[in-house]
Design a protein around this motif. Structure first.
Motif, PDB file in Angstrom:
ATOM      1  N   SER A  94       0.825  -1.204   0.000  1.00  0.00           N
ATOM      2  CA  SER A  94       0.000   0.000   0.000  1.00  0.00           C
ATOM      3  C   SER A  94       0.862   1.258   0.000  1.00  0.00           C
ATOM      4  N   GLN A  95       0.278   2.306  -0.529  1.00  0.00           N
ATOM      5  CA  GLN A  95       0.866   3.636  -0.464  1.00  0.00           C
ATOM      6  C   GLN A  95       0.059   4.459   0.531  1.00  0.00           C
ATOM      7  N   GLY A  96       0.711   5.426   1.182  1.00  0.00           N
ATOM      8  CA  GLY A  96      -0.008   6.218   2.164  1.00  0.00           C
ATOM      9  C   GLY A  96       0.480   7.644   2.223  1.00  0.00           C
ATOM     10  N   PHE A  97      -0.330   8.483   2.842  1.00  0.00           N
ATOM     11  CA  PHE A  97       0.073   9.866   3.058  1.00  0.00           C
ATOM     12  C   PHE A  97      -0.668  10.411   4.279  1.00  0.00           C
ATOM     13  N   ILE A  98      -0.143  11.504   4.804  1.00  0.00           N
ATOM     14  CA  ILE A  98      -0.761  12.200   5.934  1.00  0.00           C
ATOM     15  C   ILE A  98      -1.325  13.510   5.413  1.00  0.00           C
ATOM     16  N   GLN A  99      -2.587  13.738   5.690  1.00  0.00           N
ATOM     17  CA  GLN A  99      -3.273  14.933   5.208  1.00  0.00           C
ATOM     18  C   GLN A  99      -3.726  15.766   6.400  1.00  0.00           C
TER      19      GLN A  99
ATOM     20  N   LYS B 222      -3.744   3.693   0.556  1.00  0.00           N
ATOM     21  CA  LYS B 222      -4.381   3.194  -0.663  1.00  0.00           C
ATOM     22  C   LYS B 222      -3.670   1.925  -1.107  1.00  0.00           C
ATOM     23  N   LYS B 223      -4.425   0.836  -1.169  1.00  0.00           N
ATOM     24  CA  LYS B 223      -3.878  -0.448  -1.605  1.00  0.00           C
ATOM     25  C   LYS B 223      -3.682  -0.432  -3.115  1.00  0.00           C
ATOM     26  N   VAL B 224      -2.482  -0.748  -3.530  1.00  0.00           N
ATOM     27  CA  VAL B 224      -2.239  -0.816  -4.967  1.00  0.00           C
ATOM     28  C   VAL B 224      -2.917  -2.069  -5.521  1.00  0.00           C
ATOM     29  N   THR B 225      -3.505  -1.971  -6.695  1.00  0.00           N
ATOM     30  CA  THR B 225      -4.297  -3.072  -7.254  1.00  0.00           C
ATOM     31  C   THR B 225      -3.508  -3.967  -8.190  1.00  0.00           C
TER      32      THR B 225
END
Length: 468
Positions: free
Chosen positions: A107-112, A441-444
């Motif tokens: 997964s990719q992630g970020f802090i908002q 967000k899980k990469v597909t």
């Protein structure tokens, strides 16, 4: 003639929930979220200060007898500098921050950073512009709707700020509620997304209790007895200069002012002599006639401070005049920790000196009280500095200076323990008024390895999960 319940209620107080609801609707409509809106409001706040600095200085003088140039430096210039810093870094401080790819869950992630919502900022009287608007800078930068509550003890400044905010800022999401205890009580009865309070610990406890009813997060900027240590190795003239400036600025009515001095018996007379030279250089031989020396905010505080002088060994000053709330810059010698001046924060132009034989004894004096908002260390020897830094706790520390830590945007400003909770200035202000939302967000295009954690738990899965 009987008076109906309706006619005895202040209509301005009953109007407060309606006004706050209007501001909240502005946030819910998304008015405050766009980056462009935040920049425009911060720029408008800067123009408010630039266009009206003379009128602001006059209002603060009327309330506090504060010299106009001092008001410009401490009330206006400081806030404008904060705005400039935030505008320069706004995109970076409010943008998304990516985290490294998480291979374990593909997964990719970020802090908002997201705005908290509708926030309440309650300001004190001693710096009625700076301590109201500086937190507001951070609240607006983070994208919040804001309700400001200026202090009723600085009425001219409060009325002016209310008028100017309505003129310069977006009334759909930013407003000012004036008034005293009743209005503040009504505001605190409402649900908020954050409350930022600057003031004393007694009211701070009231704010905290009210916030708890709605699980509202709070920032409390309180005060306390800020100590100063003057080491035998210190340059006494330099220490006296910083102590006199830090203590008697705003007539001692500053939360980070040196509250008392610790030093050795041998240093005390030298320090008193140096302090007398600095006080005379600042305010002349008659501080009451000096245009650069202010007054105590009201009779109640004047009376409170005057009591501290009774029976004290006054080394410098001590003159008082209740008719215009004057108390001379005053230094007390040979003060004991049990004396009245050491019972609570002084918040006035009285500087007690306590003598101790060594650093360990000075540290013990500091540690027997609540954790202070700030601490000042004057020494050319690193050993006592290191001892204070490792064996005491305070919101901030300045070494061979006073007050300057409060003006550096890169340094978070706040207390610890009874001197406050939370902090602000610079990026920390944006962080205080934001929620750091984690997004993943899980990469597909890669297999879902997490499936191996799903039932049924076969022997094959156990071997893979246990690393057998």
């Amino acid at each position: 003639m009987s008076i109906s319940v309706e006619s005895s209620v202040n209509p301005e107080i009953t109007d407060i929930p309606v006004r706050v609801a209007d501001i909240r609707r502005g946030f819910e409509r998304g008015i405050t979220r766009p980056f462009a809106w935040r920049r425009e409001q911060l720029s408008a706040l800067d123009r408010l200060l630039e266009d009206n600095h003379i009128e602001i200085e006059e209002a603060v003088y009327a309330d506090l007898h504060k010299p106009r140039l001092e008001s410009f430096i401490t009330e206006i210039k400081g806030v404008r500098s904060e705005i400039k810093t935030v505008l320069k870094n706004l995109k970076k401080w409010t943008g998304r921050r990516s985290i490294p790819f998480a291979p374990a869950v593909m997964s990719q992630g970020f802090i908002q950073r997201e705005p908290l919502g509708t926030v309440l900022v309650i300001a004190p009287w001693n710096y009625p512009v700076n301590l109201l608007l500086s937190p507001v800078v951070g609240a607006i930068a983070a994208g919040n709707a804001v309700v400001m509550k200026p202090s009723e003890l600085a009425p001219r400044t409060s009325a002016l700020i209310a008028r100017l905010v309505a003129k310069y800022l977006d009334g759909r999401a930013v407003t000012v509620v004036e008034g005293g205890i009743s209005e503040t009580t009504e505001l605190l009865s409402l649900a908020w997304d954050h409350i930022f309070y600057t003031g004393n610990g007694t009211v701070g406890r009231i704010v905290l209790k009210a916030a708890a009813e709605h699980f509202t997060p709070v920032t409390l900027e309180l005060g306390g007895k800020t100590p100063a240590w003057v080491d035998p190795s210190a340059d006494i003239a330099t220490a006296a200069n910083w102590l006199a400036w830090g203590k008697f600025l705003n007539t001692g009515q500053t939360c980070v002012a040196p509250d008392y001095v610790l030093t050795t018996p041998a240093v005390q007379p030298k320090l008193i002599e140096a302090l007398q030279k600095e006080i005379t250089a600042f305010y002349g031989t008659d501080p009451r006639s000096s245009p650069d020396y202010g007054r105590i905010i009201n009779d109640r505080h004047h009376d409170r401070l005057t009591v501290l002088l009774e029976g004290a060994d006054i080394a410098i000053g001590g003159q008082v005049a209740r008719d215009d709330r004057f108390i001379a810059p005053t230094v007390l010698r040979d003060v004991r920790v049990t004396d009245p001046a050491m019972h609570e924060e002084i918040f006035g132009p009285i500087l007690p000196i306590i003598t101790v034989d060594e650093v360990d004894e000075a540290i013990a004096v500091v540690n027997r009280g609540d954790k202070p908002l700030s601490m000042y260390l004057f020494s050319t020897d690193q050993m006592p500095i290191d001892s204070f830094l490792t064996r005491t706790s305070s919101g901030s520390v300045a070494i061979n200076a006073s007050l300057i830590q409060n003006g550096i945007a890169a340094l978070p400003f706040g207390g610890v323990g009874a001197s406050g909770m939370g902090s602000y200035h610079g990026e920390q202000s944006v962080r205080t008024f934001s929620h750091e939302r984690s997004v993943v967000k899980k990469v597909t295009w890669l297999p879902n390895l997490v499936k191996f954690t799903h039932p049924p738990f076969t022997s094959k899965k156990e071997k893979q999960l246990r690393g057998a």
